[in-house]
Design an enzyme around this catalytic site. Structure first.
Site, PDB file in Angstrom:
ATOM      1  N   HIS A 127       7.316  -2.593  -4.217  1.00 44.95           N
ATOM      2  CA  HIS A 127       6.631  -2.896  -5.489  1.00 44.95           C
ATOM      3  C   HIS A 127       6.747  -4.338  -5.958  1.00 44.95           C
ATOM      4  O   HIS A 127       6.013  -4.740  -6.841  1.00 44.95           O
ATOM      5  CB  HIS A 127       7.191  -1.937  -6.556  1.00 44.95           C
ATOM      6  CG  HIS A 127       6.424  -1.811  -7.827  1.00 44.95           C
ATOM      7  ND1 HIS A 127       5.052  -1.774  -7.894  1.00 44.95           N
ATOM      8  CD2 HIS A 127       6.851  -1.683  -9.111  1.00 44.95           C
ATOM      9  CE1 HIS A 127       4.679  -1.611  -9.150  1.00 44.95           C
ATOM     10  NE2 HIS A 127       5.739  -1.567  -9.914  1.00 44.95           N
ATOM     11  N   HIS A 140       8.254   4.206  -4.474  1.00 40.90           N
ATOM     12  CA  HIS A 140       7.599   2.893  -4.522  1.00 40.90           C
ATOM     13  C   HIS A 140       8.121   2.018  -5.651  1.00 40.90           C
ATOM     14  O   HIS A 140       8.452   0.849  -5.446  1.00 40.90           O
ATOM     15  CB  HIS A 140       6.083   3.055  -4.659  1.00 40.90           C
ATOM     16  CG  HIS A 140       5.379   1.739  -4.721  1.00 40.90           C
ATOM     17  ND1 HIS A 140       5.248   0.921  -3.624  1.00 40.90           N
ATOM     18  CD2 HIS A 140       4.818   1.059  -5.760  1.00 40.90           C
ATOM     19  CE1 HIS A 140       4.621  -0.183  -3.976  1.00 40.90           C
ATOM     20  NE2 HIS A 140       4.345  -0.136  -5.267  1.00 40.90           N
ATOM     21  N   ASP A 186      -5.527  -2.718  -1.224  1.00 43.10           N
ATOM     22  CA  ASP A 186      -5.812  -3.684  -2.298  1.00 43.10           C
ATOM     23  C   ASP A 186      -5.307  -5.084  -1.938  1.00 43.10           C
ATOM     24  O   ASP A 186      -4.347  -5.262  -1.201  1.00 43.10           O
ATOM     25  CB  ASP A 186      -5.216  -3.261  -3.643  1.00 43.10           C
ATOM     26  CG  ASP A 186      -6.074  -2.236  -4.372  1.00 43.10           C
ATOM     27  OD1 ASP A 186      -7.271  -2.126  -4.038  1.00 43.10           O
ATOM     28  OD2 ASP A 186      -5.554  -1.551  -5.275  1.00 43.10           O
ATOM     29  N   ASN A 233       1.605   2.434  -6.608  1.00 42.70           N
ATOM     30  CA  ASN A 233       0.754   2.309  -7.802  1.00 42.70           C
ATOM     31  C   ASN A 233      -0.649   1.819  -7.448  1.00 42.70           C
ATOM     32  O   ASN A 233      -1.571   1.938  -8.262  1.00 42.70           O
ATOM     33  CB  ASN A 233       1.393   1.370  -8.839  1.00 42.70           C
ATOM     34  CG  ASN A 233       1.518  -0.054  -8.355  1.00 42.70           C
ATOM     35  OD1 ASN A 233       2.132  -0.320  -7.317  1.00 42.70           O
ATOM     36  ND2 ASN A 233       0.952  -1.005  -9.083  1.00 42.70           N
ATOM     37  N   HIS A 234      -0.839   1.300  -6.219  1.00 42.20           N
ATOM     38  CA  HIS A 234      -2.174   0.864  -5.803  1.00 42.20           C
ATOM     39  C   HIS A 234      -2.928   1.950  -5.039  1.00 42.20           C
ATOM     40  O   HIS A 234      -4.066   1.708  -4.618  1.00 42.20           O
ATOM     41  CB  HIS A 234      -2.105  -0.419  -4.978  1.00 42.20           C
ATOM     42  CG  HIS A 234      -2.049  -1.640  -5.836  1.00 42.20           C
ATOM     43  ND1 HIS A 234      -3.162  -2.364  -6.194  1.00 42.20           N
ATOM     44  CD2 HIS A 234      -0.998  -2.248  -6.455  1.00 42.20           C
ATOM     45  CE1 HIS A 234      -2.806  -3.371  -6.979  1.00 42.20           C
ATOM     46  NE2 HIS A 234      -1.497  -3.326  -7.142  1.00 42.20           N
ATOM     47  N   ASP A 293       5.421  -2.708   0.777  1.00 34.95           N
ATOM     48  CA  ASP A 293       3.995  -2.976   0.554  1.00 34.95           C
ATOM     49  C   ASP A 293       3.364  -3.683   1.752  1.00 34.95           C
ATOM     50  O   ASP A 293       3.931  -4.626   2.302  1.00 34.95           O
ATOM     51  CB  ASP A 293       3.801  -3.878  -0.663  1.00 34.95           C
ATOM     52  CG  ASP A 293       4.428  -3.331  -1.934  1.00 34.95           C
ATOM     53  OD1 ASP A 293       5.525  -2.763  -1.871  1.00 34.95           O
ATOM     54  OD2 ASP A 293       3.812  -3.499  -3.000  1.00 34.95           O
TER      55      ASP A 293
END
Length: 493
Positions: A421, A346, A268, A297-298, A236
């Protein structure tokens, strides 16, 4: 009778002693919470709950700690339990509403904010949260009402780049003849360091070309690395542009001889998500076979609406530009396999046994992720130390144990899973007897977690992970979440 009275006195004394001990544990947990050591805060709140399981405040405090660590499923459960114990516990409604917002349950969150406003009609913070949540619910309803086949048309169909003029006072990097070059990328990196904006025409050109490039890729990207060659895997980034540049300083710029994988959650939270994603997309165009981007997921609408990317794109460009980013994100691959032995995704593994690499290949990824199933799991799941599967701490997908990893890897002839993640103190974690590795590349996450970042080197033929830790670097005075939804910027109470 005397014996019974005596025994009641003893029970009362024992109860008082337990409560005193629980209060000491709560105080210790509060101390950890105040220095942002949320894991230890959770541990001591849990110990207090073990002694006094009917205390709403203990659950409420633990709920807030879970919110800070993004364990929204656990936070929701604790806030709900606190309210079962004490319906008048106002902070419980706040915390449950925050967890529901984070999980995209906007209508349910609105009911909790409504309760707070009824109980505390003069509370300005409660009113603001209620109004903001109400706006989101109304906007969602409006979007559903106007949804039609027209809404499925690509933003590209409405773009006329030829008529998009470059103003005379623009002195930034230029995409010459529609081609991204290494010179352009180096200029872009410096331009963004100076807090300047790439011209919208060039941003759109990058998005158009990246979409075309990603559309050609399968949901499971498979690459082969020759013996002696190395690839770098990053986790990330979350809009932490200056930490991304630090990775490139430490490990070298991407090139055909220095390939990279970025494993989702590019945007994000951090307030330079636009800069991060345009640089990553630029390198994808420059080195399509040696620079790999997986979806996180973002890279989804719900997350972007809450955690800042949508607001940032609208502030720096336009709503149309955000819609185009959303389109492009849907084409990001979901997983990558190196030399048929190392699988990168991820989130993690699956809610059910028996999923194969072929099942991943067959996923139709061009959409917003569903609430369950393999696509959801690849973006959202997390490993756990105990065997089997558990309900997710996040409220989405599941947690999977070492036996699940072992069975999946044996079935698919794999040796290692690399996922991201999750924040880790050292920037990485090795779990499941070495089979499952987490890598996280956003140091001092959100300017408050104090964690290191890391990246991984994999060198063929062994492909054994070598971890490289690094610390956060200074950045201009813009706080994380500067563009996030107002509800996420307001205090959690």
């Amino acid at each position: 009778m005397a014996d019974s009275a005596e025994s009641r006195v003893e029970e009362t004394a024992a109860g008082d002693a337990q409560l005193e001990q629980a209060e000491r544990l709560k105080a210790k947990a509060n101390d950890y919470f105040n220095v942002k050591d949320y894991d230890n805060a959770i541990k001591f709140y849990t110990d207090a709950i073990a002694l006094c399981a009917d205390n709403a405040i203990y659950y409420g405090n633990r709920s807030l700690s879970y919110l800070r660590t993004e364990c929204y499923g656990y936070a929701l459960a604790d806030a709900t339990r606190a309210l079962e114990l004490d319906k008048a516990y106002i902070k419980g409604y706040y915390r449950r509403a925050t967890a529901k917002m984070a999980l995209g349950k906007f209508k349910e969150a609105l009911k909790d904010y409504e309760t707070v406003v009824k109980v505390k009609p003069n509370d300005k913070d409660a009113k603001l949260k209620y109004q903001e949540c109400s706006k989101i619910v109304k906007r969602k309803a409006f979007e559903r009402a106007i949804a039609s086949d027209d809404s499925k048309k690509s933003v590209a169909d409405a773009l006329d780049l030829d008529s998009m003029a470059i103003e005379d006072d623009y002195t930034g990097p230029k995409v010459d003849n529609g081609q991204v070059t290494i010179t352009f990328m180096k200029e872009l990196i410096e331009w963004f360091k100076d807090q300047k904006k790439l011209h919208r025409k060039y941003a759109y050109q990058i998005l158009l070309q990246v979409k075309q490039s990603l559309q050609k890729l399968p949901s499971l990207v498979e690459v082969t690395i020759k013996d002696g060659d190395m690839i770098t895997v990053c986790g990330d980034i979350h809009g932490q542009y200056f930490d991304l540049l630090h990775i490139f300083e430490l490990n070298g710029l991407p090139s055909e001889t220095n390939p990279y994988v970025f494993n989702g959650d590019f945007v994000d939270r951090g307030s330079w998500s636009v800069e991060v994603i345009l640089v990553l997309f630029g390198f994808k165009l420059l080195y399509p076979d040696h620079f790999h981007l997986m979806r996180g997921n973002h890279e989804t609408d719900n997350m972007n609406q809450m955690y800042g990317f949508e607001g940032e794109v609208k502030a720096k460009y336009t709503a149309q530009m955000f819609d185009f980013f959303s389109e492009v994100f849907q084409w990001l691959p979901l997983a990558m396999c190196i030399n048929s032995r190392v699988l990168i995704m991820h989130g993690g593994l699956f809610s059910e046994d028996g999923v194969t690499l072929d099942d991943i290949r067959k996923i139709d990824r061009n959409r917003q992720p569903p609430d369950s199933g393999p696509m959801c799991d690849l973006l959202w799941s997390d490993p756990q130390p105990q065997p089997g599967r558990s309900v997710s701490k996040r409220g989405v997908s599941c947690q999977f144990g070492p036996d699940v990893s072992r069975a999946f890897m044996e079935q698919n002839n794999l040796e290692l899973i690399i996922r991201s993640h999750e924040v880790k103190p050292d920037g990485y974690e090795v779990a499941h007897d070495g089979r499952c590795v987490t890598v996280f590349s956003a140091p001092n996450y959100c300017d408050q977690m104090g964690n290191k970042g890391s990246y991984i080197h994999l060198t063929a033929p062994a492909l054994k992970p070598e971890f490289h830790e690094f610390a956060a670097v200074p950045h201009p005075n813009v706080k994380p979440m500067a563009y996030a939804n107002a509800l996420m910027r307001m205090g959690m109470m």
